[in-house]
Design a protein around this motif. Structure first.
Motif, short mmCIF file in Angstrom:
data_model
loop_
_atom_site.label_atom_id
_atom_site.label_comp_id
_atom_site.label_asym_id
_atom_site.label_seq_id
_atom_site.Cartn_x
_atom_site.Cartn_y
_atom_site.Cartn_z
N SER A 106 -25.47 -3.57 -1.08
CA SER A 106 -25.20 -2.84 -2.32
C SER A 106 -23.97 -1.94 -2.19
O SER A 106 -23.17 -1.82 -3.13
CB SER A 106 -26.42 -2.00 -2.71
OG SER A 106 -27.54 -2.82 -2.96
N SER A 107 -23.81 -1.31 -1.03
CA SER A 107 -22.65 -0.43 -0.85
C SER A 107 -21.34 -1.22 -0.83
O SER A 107 -20.32 -0.77 -1.36
CB SER A 107 -22.79 0.39 0.45
OG SER A 107 -22.75 -0.45 1.59
N GLU A 132 -20.54 -2.12 -4.41
CA GLU A 132 -19.99 -0.94 -5.08
C GLU A 132 -18.52 -0.74 -4.71
O GLU A 132 -17.67 -0.47 -5.57
CB GLU A 132 -20.79 0.30 -4.69
CG GLU A 132 -20.27 1.59 -5.33
CD GLU A 132 -21.04 2.81 -4.87
OE1 GLU A 132 -20.65 3.92 -5.28
OE2 GLU A 132 -22.01 2.68 -4.10
N HIS A 190 -28.41 0.58 2.34
CA HIS A 190 -28.11 -0.50 1.40
C HIS A 190 -26.73 -1.09 1.73
O HIS A 190 -25.75 -0.83 1.03
CB HIS A 190 -28.13 0.03 -0.04
CG HIS A 190 -29.47 0.52 -0.49
ND1 HIS A 190 -30.51 -0.33 -0.80
CD2 HIS A 190 -29.97 1.76 -0.66
CE1 HIS A 190 -31.57 0.36 -1.15
NE2 HIS A 190 -31.27 1.64 -1.07
N TYR A 205 -30.56 -3.53 -8.13
CA TYR A 205 -30.07 -2.16 -8.03
C TYR A 205 -31.22 -1.19 -7.84
O TYR A 205 -32.25 -1.29 -8.50
CB TYR A 205 -29.30 -1.81 -9.31
CG TYR A 205 -28.81 -0.38 -9.39
CD1 TYR A 205 -27.67 0.01 -8.70
CD2 TYR A 205 -29.47 0.56 -10.19
CE1 TYR A 205 -27.20 1.31 -8.79
CE2 TYR A 205 -29.01 1.86 -10.28
CZ TYR A 205 -27.87 2.23 -9.58
OH TYR A 205 -27.41 3.52 -9.67
N GLU A 206 -31.05 -0.26 -6.90
CA GLU A 206 -32.06 0.77 -6.65
C GLU A 206 -31.39 2.12 -6.47
O GLU A 206 -30.40 2.23 -5.76
CB GLU A 206 -32.86 0.46 -5.37
CG GLU A 206 -33.76 -0.76 -5.45
CD GLU A 206 -34.53 -0.96 -4.15
OE1 GLU A 206 -35.72 -1.28 -4.22
OE2 GLU A 206 -33.92 -0.79 -3.07
N GLU A 207 -31.93 3.13 -7.10
CA GLU A 207 -31.42 4.49 -6.92
C GLU A 207 -32.21 5.18 -5.82
O GLU A 207 -32.86 6.20 -6.02
CB GLU A 207 -31.49 5.27 -8.23
CG GLU A 207 -30.51 4.78 -9.28
CD GLU A 207 -30.49 5.65 -10.52
OE1 GLU A 207 -31.37 6.52 -10.65
OE2 GLU A 207 -29.59 5.46 -11.36
N ASP A 208 -32.15 4.59 -4.65
CA ASP A 208 -32.81 5.14 -3.47
C ASP A 208 -31.72 5.48 -2.47
O ASP A 208 -31.39 4.70 -1.58
CB ASP A 208 -33.80 4.11 -2.89
CG ASP A 208 -34.58 4.66 -1.71
OD1 ASP A 208 -34.34 5.83 -1.35
OD2 ASP A 208 -35.42 3.94 -1.15
N TRP A 209 -31.14 6.64 -2.64
CA TRP A 209 -29.93 6.98 -1.89
C TRP A 209 -30.19 7.28 -0.42
O TRP A 209 -29.25 7.37 0.37
CB TRP A 209 -29.24 8.17 -2.56
CG TRP A 209 -29.12 8.01 -4.04
CD1 TRP A 209 -29.70 8.78 -5.00
CD2 TRP A 209 -28.38 7.00 -4.75
NE1 TRP A 209 -29.38 8.33 -6.26
CE2 TRP A 209 -28.57 7.24 -6.14
CE3 TRP A 209 -27.60 5.92 -4.36
CZ2 TRP A 209 -28.01 6.43 -7.13
CZ3 TRP A 209 -27.03 5.12 -5.34
CH2 TRP A 209 -27.24 5.38 -6.70
#
Length: 208
Positions: free
Chosen positions: A85-86, A89, A82, A74-78
């Protein structure tokens, strides 16, 4: 071109069989929405199609396929892209899937490139190198020197690592801890078409 013609002919046969008299239209109830209960994260390898292997019906599986069936941490690099990851989600927070399956396989080209360090011998930029290096620590922790054993061990260890990485996603962790979601590891052997599932207590893969 011949392969495209084969695929289009296959589509015609699929549609004919799907809509023939007496057959239920698989898309009739799915045209406005979907409600799959399982997310499968598999490899892009053309020999390993989870829907075909499991004989799943249309709408049964929400699918992510990428090189070496990898789940990144997980990375909070919006601002970055991704894709995997998307999709995770969406599957967990919108579709509310009950299970996530990481499905690896034998003779994985991505894992072999990682183990053999094929893409580390050049300075040429590579999306593939950056992607498979997510599993670099998995490779580096292998204890065997035998090449074939190393490939297989890395393929299976990569499945476990991807499950670990899934738990770094807050919404996945919450769903698992609330009993709403289960994480599963599968390994498909292309040579004999056998499927093994991960026993979380022993850490071994057992044939189905």
């Amino acid at each position: 071109m011949a392969m495209i013609k084969k695929l289009l002919q296959g589509y015609k046969e699929f549609k004919k069989e799907s809509l023939k008299d007496g057959a239920s239209d698989p898309f009739k109830d799915l045209k406005n929405s979907q409600s799959p209960k399982t997310l499968v994260i598999g490899c892009s390898d053309s020999r390993v199609d989870p829907a075909i292997i499991t004989k799943a019906d249309v709408g049964d599986i929400f699918m992510i396929r990428n090189i070496a069936n990898i789940v990144p941490p997980y990375e909070e690099d919006w601002k970055s892209y991704h894709g995997t990851s998307s999709a995770i989600e969406y599957a967990v927070t919108v579709l509310k899937v009950h299970d996530i399956v990481i499905m690896g396989h034998s003779n994985c080209g991505g894992i072999r490139a990682l183990v053999d360090k094929q893409l580390e011998m050049t300075d040429k930029p590579s999306f593939i190198r950056s992607w498979i290096n997510i599993m670099k620590d998995v490779r580096d922790n292998l204890k065997t020197n035998d090449k074939e054993t190393k490939y297989c061990s890395c393929e299976k260890a990569g499945i476990k690592k991807s499950i670990e990485n899934l738990m770094t996603f807050p919404f996945v962790k919450d769903a698992v801890e609330n009993g709403e979601l289960k994480l599963n590891g599968w390994y498909f052997n292309i040579g004999d078409a056998s499927l093994s599932t991960l026993d979380k207590e022993t850490g071994n893969f057992e044939k189905v």
